[in-house]
Design a protein around this motif. Structure first.
Motif, short mmCIF file in Angstrom:
data_model
loop_
_atom_site.label_atom_id
_atom_site.label_comp_id
_atom_site.label_asym_id
_atom_site.label_seq_id
_atom_site.Cartn_x
_atom_site.Cartn_y
_atom_site.Cartn_z
N GLN A 1 0.82 -1.21 0.00
CA GLN A 1 0.00 0.00 0.00
C GLN A 1 0.86 1.26 0.00
OE1 GLN A 1 -2.89 -0.87 3.32
NE2 GLN A 1 -4.34 -0.32 1.72
N GLN A 2 1.95 1.21 0.72
CA GLN A 2 2.86 2.35 0.75
C GLN A 2 3.39 2.65 -0.65
OE1 GLN A 2 6.59 1.72 2.89
NE2 GLN A 2 6.41 3.75 3.82
N ASP B 1 -8.26 -8.35 -6.98
CA ASP B 1 -9.46 -7.77 -6.38
C ASP B 1 -9.14 -7.10 -5.05
OD1 ASP B 1 -11.09 -8.50 -8.47
OD2 ASP B 1 -11.81 -10.35 -7.53
N TRP B 2 -8.19 -7.65 -4.29
CA TRP B 2 -7.77 -6.98 -3.05
C TRP B 2 -7.31 -5.55 -3.34
CZ3 TRP B 2 -4.09 -11.46 -1.18
CH2 TRP B 2 -4.87 -12.47 -0.61
N ILE B 3 -6.46 -5.42 -4.35
CA ILE B 3 -5.89 -4.11 -4.67
C ILE B 3 -6.98 -3.18 -5.18
CG2 ILE B 3 -4.15 -2.90 -6.05
CD1 ILE B 3 -2.58 -5.57 -6.10
N ARG B 4 -7.84 -3.68 -6.03
CA ARG B 4 -8.94 -2.84 -6.55
C ARG B 4 -9.84 -2.35 -5.42
NH1 ARG B 4 -9.32 -7.27 -10.57
NH2 ARG B 4 -8.20 -6.58 -12.45
N ALA B 5 -10.09 -3.21 -4.44
CA ALA B 5 -10.96 -2.83 -3.33
C ALA B 5 -10.35 -1.71 -2.50
CB ALA B 5 -11.25 -4.04 -2.44
N GLU B 6 -9.03 -1.76 -2.32
CA GLU B 6 -8.36 -0.76 -1.48
C GLU B 6 -7.93 0.47 -2.27
OE1 GLU B 6 -7.98 -0.99 1.83
OE2 GLU B 6 -9.11 -2.88 1.79
N HIS B 7 -7.69 0.30 -3.56
CA HIS B 7 -7.15 1.41 -4.38
C HIS B 7 -7.89 1.47 -5.72
CE1 HIS B 7 -3.86 2.14 -1.58
NE2 HIS B 7 -3.75 0.82 -1.48
N PRO B 8 -9.12 1.92 -5.72
CA PRO B 8 -9.87 2.00 -6.98
C PRO B 8 -9.29 3.00 -7.97
CG PRO B 8 -11.07 3.07 -5.20
CD PRO B 8 -9.91 2.36 -4.56
N GLU B 9 -8.36 3.83 -7.52
CA GLU B 9 -7.79 4.84 -8.40
C GLU B 9 -6.74 4.30 -9.36
OE1 GLU B 9 -4.89 4.68 -4.95
OE2 GLU B 9 -7.04 4.42 -5.26
N VAL B 10 -6.28 3.06 -9.15
CA VAL B 10 -5.21 2.52 -10.00
C VAL B 10 -5.78 1.49 -10.97
CG1 VAL B 10 -3.54 2.91 -8.16
CG2 VAL B 10 -4.56 0.64 -8.43
#
Length: 338
Positions: A21-22, A53-62
């Motif tokens: 995340q960092q 999907d984990w990343i999309r859930a936490e960072h919809p901007e990417v």
């Protein structure tokens, strides 16, 4: 205007954690657009789409893309680098002008892509966490897992039983014992709140509603629990049994939901204790038949289960021992390619 037009973050994200995340946050702050590549191999235990999907859930901007990269890790071997680059470049829909990594391989990756290397938290001095450490001890690194990842790792234990068999008492006792959230029986609340009250005729759509809302509350609890465990008072499978009782036949829709949303362990409360009428229950004459039905359904479910009897303390001890065993078994995640 931001420093870069298109930034790249890549990794296995096995699992996605606070260090990743960092990186994503640093890239998002510096780039107009960010691509995150999730590169998996067939030996790994978590599906690549789950990680994406984990990343999309936490960072919809990417922008998140996935690819299979079966090459070993050897930063000193140009041929191995070539194998990795074929995958990485094949997943890009446009050139990148910045590469964000913590580890030193980022310098060579950026050079090969004709981009600038942006090293974030060298040596992981600030965020001392790694996927290797998490895979070895998920519970000990729970703090480092974003909400979506916690939900995937969380163990869900469901306490169920016929009327007046102590299910709610045991569920709350277990939650207090393990210091985790418990999810109350939504069907009981709906029985009170529903149009017409407890005595009105039931219909299938109500049981779908109960199943959906109870599962939603379970998912919410799985994301906020302080350790990888949530206790639930009944669940979708129990709802399917109560549909049989009140509608007179199985519900294909509720049954299908139960098959898709299975817990890690069921605890069935015994029917040997005195029956207590609280004004909402059918009556003692139906309890043994319902208890046997629960036994049959659990045996057919394919989910591990146990039946507990005795005093509240004896029931708690037996159920807690089974849950301790469940947690001690861990997640058995395979090592990634090295």
């Amino acid at each position: 205007m931001k420093r870069f037009a298109h930034g790249l973050v890549l990794g296995k994200f096995y699992p996605f954690h606070a260090g990743h995340q960092q990186l994503v946050r640093a890239a998002s702050a510096a780039c107009e657009r960010v691509t995150v590549q999730v590169l998996a191999s067939s030996v790994e235990s978590i599906d690549v789409d789950v990680r994406a999907d984990w990343i999309r859930a936490e960072h919809p901007e990417v922008h998140v893309v996935t690819g299979m990269d079966e090459a070993p890790i050897d930063y000193a071997d140009p041929e191995v680098w070539g194998l990795h680059m074929a995958v990485i470049e094949g997943l890009l829909d446009a050139p990148v002008d910045a590469v964000f990594t913590s580890d030193d391989y980022g310098a060579e990756l950026a050079r090969r892509l004709g981009a600038q290397w942006c090293q974030v938290d060298p040596g992981r001095a600030t965020m001392q966490i790694s996927g290797t450490a998490i895979r070895a001890d998920v519970a000990g690194h729970w703090w480092a897992l974003p909400t979506a990842v916690r939900r995937w790792f969380c163990r869900r234990v469901v306490v169920l039983g016929a009327e007046s068999t102590g299910s709610t008492t045991l569920a709350t006792d277990l939650a207090q014992h393990f210091t985790v959230p418990w999810v109350p029986e939504f069907g009981r609340q709906w029985t009170v709140d529903r149009p017409g009250g407890p005595t009105a005729p039931w219909n299938t759509e109500e049981f779908d509603l109960i199943a959906i809302e109870h599962a939603r509350q379970e998912v919410e609890a799985m994301g906020r629990t302080p350790r990888p465990l949530v206790i639930s008072d009944t669940d979708v499978l129990a709802t399917s049994v109560w549909h049989e009782r009140y509608v007179g036949r199985p519900s294909p829709s509720v049954t299908e939901r139960a098959q898709r949303w299975q817990p890690d362990l069921y605890v069935l409360t015994g029917a040997e204790i005195p029956f207590v009428q609280d004004g909402l229950r059918d009556g003692e004459h139906l309890r043994q038949a319902m208890h046997q039905r629960f036994r049959t359904v659990l045996a057919e479910s394919g989910v591990p289960w146990l039946e507990v009897q005795g005093t509240p303390a004896e029931r708690l001890a037996a159920a807690a021992a089974a849950i301790d065993d469940l947690l001690d078994r861990g997640w058995a995640l395979c090592d990634p390619l090295g």
